[in-house]
Enzyme design. Structure first.
Site, mmCIF file in Angstrom:
data_model
loop_
_atom_site.group_PDB
_atom_site.id
_atom_site.type_symbol
_atom_site.label_atom_id
_atom_site.label_comp_id
_atom_site.label_asym_id
_atom_site.label_seq_id
_atom_site.Cartn_x
_atom_site.Cartn_y
_atom_site.Cartn_z
ATOM 1 N N THR A 1 -27.411 53.602 82.801
ATOM 2 C CA THR A 1 -28.229 54.815 82.748
ATOM 3 C C THR A 1 -29.405 54.632 83.703
ATOM 4 O OG1 THR A 1 -29.536 53.942 80.946
ATOM 5 C CG2 THR A 1 -27.675 55.280 80.345
ATOM 6 N N GLU B 1 -24.181 57.922 77.723
ATOM 7 C CA GLU B 1 -23.742 57.275 76.477
ATOM 8 C C GLU B 1 -22.664 58.075 75.764
ATOM 9 O OE1 GLU B 1 -26.815 57.555 77.522
ATOM 10 O OE2 GLU B 1 -28.075 55.858 76.956
ATOM 11 N N LYS C 1 -46.922 68.742 73.742
ATOM 12 C CA LYS C 1 -47.475 68.822 72.393
ATOM 13 C C LYS C 1 -48.861 69.453 72.476
ATOM 14 C CE LYS C 1 -44.557 65.285 70.607
ATOM 15 N NZ LYS C 1 -44.193 63.906 70.731
ATOM 16 N N TRP D 1 -45.038 72.287 69.385
ATOM 17 C CA TRP D 1 -44.270 71.858 70.549
ATOM 18 C C TRP D 1 -43.975 73.041 71.464
ATOM 19 C CZ3 TRP D 1 -39.884 68.081 68.553
ATOM 20 C CH2 TRP D 1 -40.501 66.943 68.006
HETATM 21 P P1 AMP Z 1 -27.522 61.155 81.905
HETATM 22 O O1 AMP Z 1 -27.211 60.086 80.955
HETATM 23 O O2 AMP Z 1 -28.147 60.678 83.168
HETATM 24 O O3 AMP Z 1 -26.333 62.027 82.152
HETATM 25 O O4 AMP Z 1 -28.635 62.067 81.235
HETATM 26 C C1 AMP Z 1 -28.429 62.673 79.997
HETATM 27 C C2 AMP Z 1 -29.540 63.641 79.709
HETATM 28 O O5 AMP Z 1 -29.546 64.716 80.633
HETATM 29 C C3 AMP Z 1 -29.421 64.309 78.373
HETATM 30 O O6 AMP Z 1 -29.853 63.492 77.311
HETATM 31 C C4 AMP Z 1 -30.288 65.544 78.562
HETATM 32 O O7 AMP Z 1 -31.657 65.258 78.406
HETATM 33 C C5 AMP Z 1 -30.029 65.901 80.003
HETATM 34 N N1 AMP Z 1 -29.003 66.952 80.072
HETATM 35 C C6 AMP Z 1 -27.692 66.823 80.263
HETATM 36 N N2 AMP Z 1 -27.079 68.022 80.267
HETATM 37 C C7 AMP Z 1 -28.037 68.953 80.063
HETATM 38 C C8 AMP Z 1 -28.060 70.382 79.932
HETATM 39 N N3 AMP Z 1 -26.962 71.110 80.057
HETATM 40 N N4 AMP Z 1 -29.250 70.964 79.694
HETATM 41 C C9 AMP Z 1 -30.393 70.256 79.580
HETATM 42 N N5 AMP Z 1 -30.437 68.916 79.712
HETATM 43 C C10 AMP Z 1 -29.282 68.265 79.938
#
Ligand code: AMP
Length: 546
Positions: A185, A330, A437, A442
């Site tokens: 990640t 994940e 916040k 929020w």
């Molecule tokens: P990654 O592991 O780099 O794919 O990042 C995952 C994170 O991207 C998620 O926990 C979200 O915070 C954000 N994310 C993924 N898809 C979306 C979506 N459709 N809308 C808003 N945030 C998203």
């Protein structure tokens, strides 16, 4: 009593074998790094993946070894996916957009034995090689003619490795829970963490994410994944493609609007997948040149919230259905998709769009709930926002080389804050660390960004919380203007009137030339917060009771 059904482990190799047997002549097309378009079929890919598995064996790769790739979306990368996992080793897809220190950290942390790289990354590799002493060999994913004459003599050549082998290789069968792939990640806090996929999780995710209410893939699909194969396996497309027998089209390194547009048209692409930013680029190119995509029917958009303006443009102006999806590394990565239910079909367009703009409902296999700060379950009423927890067979229960257990009572905390409505649709209000916040309440930065993105002068927008003496934090809108279109701070703030609660309206607007992004194309809010750490909000606004 056990059922009387064959016990066949879910093996990644079974996907490419299936595609070869039953869709052998279906094409895989790649824009190569060397330039020309490369074309072959699932049969050709299977032959070369088996040759590669032999070459890897000859190079000393054993079951469980980590073999890294630093590569764009292309046919050789696909072969590596299958050869490495298929022989029982672990394909470690490295994101070349990470900072250099992070790259060296993860190659060393994963203890990669070999690194395969596209020519684009030769300069990066030259530097990495001095820091990653555990790597036994570096392999350039090209032919000899394209390797620089002054390249180190120890550098191996992909095409030479394959050229020396025949395809006599039987994919071994083993426990389906065996690790198959590793993806770190991007690590916004602390060092990157390795998510370790298994054969079972990968095949199940490929099944579920191909369904009609997800990527809707079939043997008639022509799929162009814009999302990179180094970003959570291009959201599973290299696995669901052979599962359904789809034609795959890989864009290589050319991700600009013009190159993508040409490939979409020349290969008659029907479906695609990518983060919002690449779609914004493609739409901008089409608008400028008065073009339309003639075969593209739908696209998955995820990785970050799909701005409403983008959904409207794609659906209403171009007739391309947007499938908004949410997930994370994940989660392999797909968790939810915002496809409509039958009962939505005769609702007015505005209501349907509202559903499509949510992050979506879970695929079968994914369970989710929201909890408050004390871990108490919150109602699924579309109102209460809480910390989002998930569980399922393609969701991580730990990190590679890390003894800690990230789960809580069997649930994985996503770090996202969301509501879930009575129909099971998730609506992300924020990342837990990005939520603003203000006065104990929020404010959703995503909602405020989406509104700003609907303004005709805004190319990109980010909203962050900045310190405020009375309210703790207040929202600041940071905007990149579209070239040639001017807009004032007051006009942008006025645009919020009637679109959100009065106390949510940002206190100020900062105009910038560009916004920082993470290695996976998301807004780098942490960087932005540092940049605007001392930002002084205008007195008259910040002192106003809201
Ligand atoms: P990654 O592991 O780099 O794919 O990042 C995952 C994170 O991207 C998620 O926990 C979200 O915070 C954000 N994310 C993924 N898809 C979306 C979506 N459709 N809308 C808003 N945030 C998203």
């Amino acid at each position: 009593m056990h059922g009387l059904m064959m016990r066949m482990p879910l093996m990644i190799s079974s996907l490419i074998r299936h595609a070869d047997r039953f869709h052998g002549d279906t094409e895989i097309v790649s824009r190569s790094i060397e330039g020309p378009i490369h074309r072959y079929s699932w049969h050709g890919a299977h032959v070369r993946a088996r040759k590669l598995a032999r070459a890897l064996t000859r190079l000393g790769v054993r079951a469980g070894d980590r073999v890294a790739t630093l590569a764009w979306n292309g046919h050789r990368h696909l072969e590596l996916y299958y050869a490495i996992s298929g022989m029982g080793a672990i394909v470690h897809t490295v994101n070349p957009r990470l900072y250099h220190d992070q790259l060296a950290y993860i190659v060393n942390h994963a203890d990669d034995t070999l690194v395969f790289f596209d020519l684009t990354f030769a300069p990066l590799v030259a530097k990495l090689a001095t820091e990653c002493k555990g790597v036994k060999a570096w392999v350039a994913m090209t032919d000899r003619a394209h390797i620089a004459p002054d390249a180190p003599a120890t550098l191996l050549c992909y095409e030479e490795l394959l050229g020396a082998e025949d395809d006599e290789f039987e994919w071994p069968e083993f426990d389906e829970n065996t690790a198959s792939g590793l993806c770190y990640t991007s690590g916004t806090t602390g060092p990157p963490k390795g998510v370790l996929f298994s054969h079972r999780s990968t095949v199940l995710h490929a099944f579920a994410s191909s369904l009609p209410d997800a990527k809707a893939l079939s043997a008639q699909s022509v799929v162009l994944p814009i999302v990179p194969m180094f970003h959570v396996n291009a959201w599973g497309i290299p696995y669901s493609g052979p599962l359904v027998g789809a034609k795959l089209v890989f864009p290589g390194a050319a991700l600009d609007g013009k190159s993508l547009y040409e490939l979409f048209e020349s290969e008659r692409v029907t479906t695609s997948a990518g983060v919002p930013t690449v779609w914004l680029g493609l739409v901008h190119y089409m608008k400028q040149n008065d073009l339309r995509l003639s075969t593209l029917k739908m696209t998955t958009i995820g990785g970050a919230a799909c701005p409403p303006a983008l959904l409207h443009t794609l659906q209403d102006d171009y007739g391309i259905r947007v499938m908004h999806a949410w997930g994370m590394t994940e989660m392999s990565p797909m968790g939810t998709t915002a496809t409509l239910k039958g009962k939505h079909l005769d609702r007015p367009a505005s209501e349907r769009n509202e559903v499509s703009l949510k992050q979506g409902r879970p695929l079968y296999g994914v369970d989710m709930q929201i909890v408050d700060e004390d871990g108490n379950a919150l109602p699924h009423d579309g109102q209460h926002a809480g910390n989002l927890l998930v569980r399922g067979p393609w969701i991580a229960c730990g990190y590679y080389g890390d003894d800690g257990d990230p789960t809580v009572d069997g649930w994985f905390p996503t770090g996202d804050v969301a509501t879930i409505d009575a129909d099971g649709y998730l609506r992300l209000t924020d990342r837990a660390k990005d939520v603003i916040k203000s006065g104990g309440e929020w404010i959703s930065s995503i909602d405020l960004e989406n509104i700003a993105m609907g303004h005709p002068a805004v190319a990109e927008a980010a909203v962050i919380g900045v310190r405020h003496p009375k309210w703790d934090e207040r929202p600041l809108l940071v905007v990149v203007r579209k070239p040639g279109i001017d807009v004032t701070r007051d006009a942008l703030l006025a645009f919020y009137a009637g679109r959100t609660a009065k106390w949510w309206v940002p206190d100020d607007v900062a105009f910038v030339d560009a916004l920082p992004h993470t290695a996976t194309g998301k807004l780098a809010k942490r960087v932005l917060r540092e940049q605007f750490g001392d930002y002084a909000l205008p007195e008259e606004v910040s002192s106003t009771d809201r």
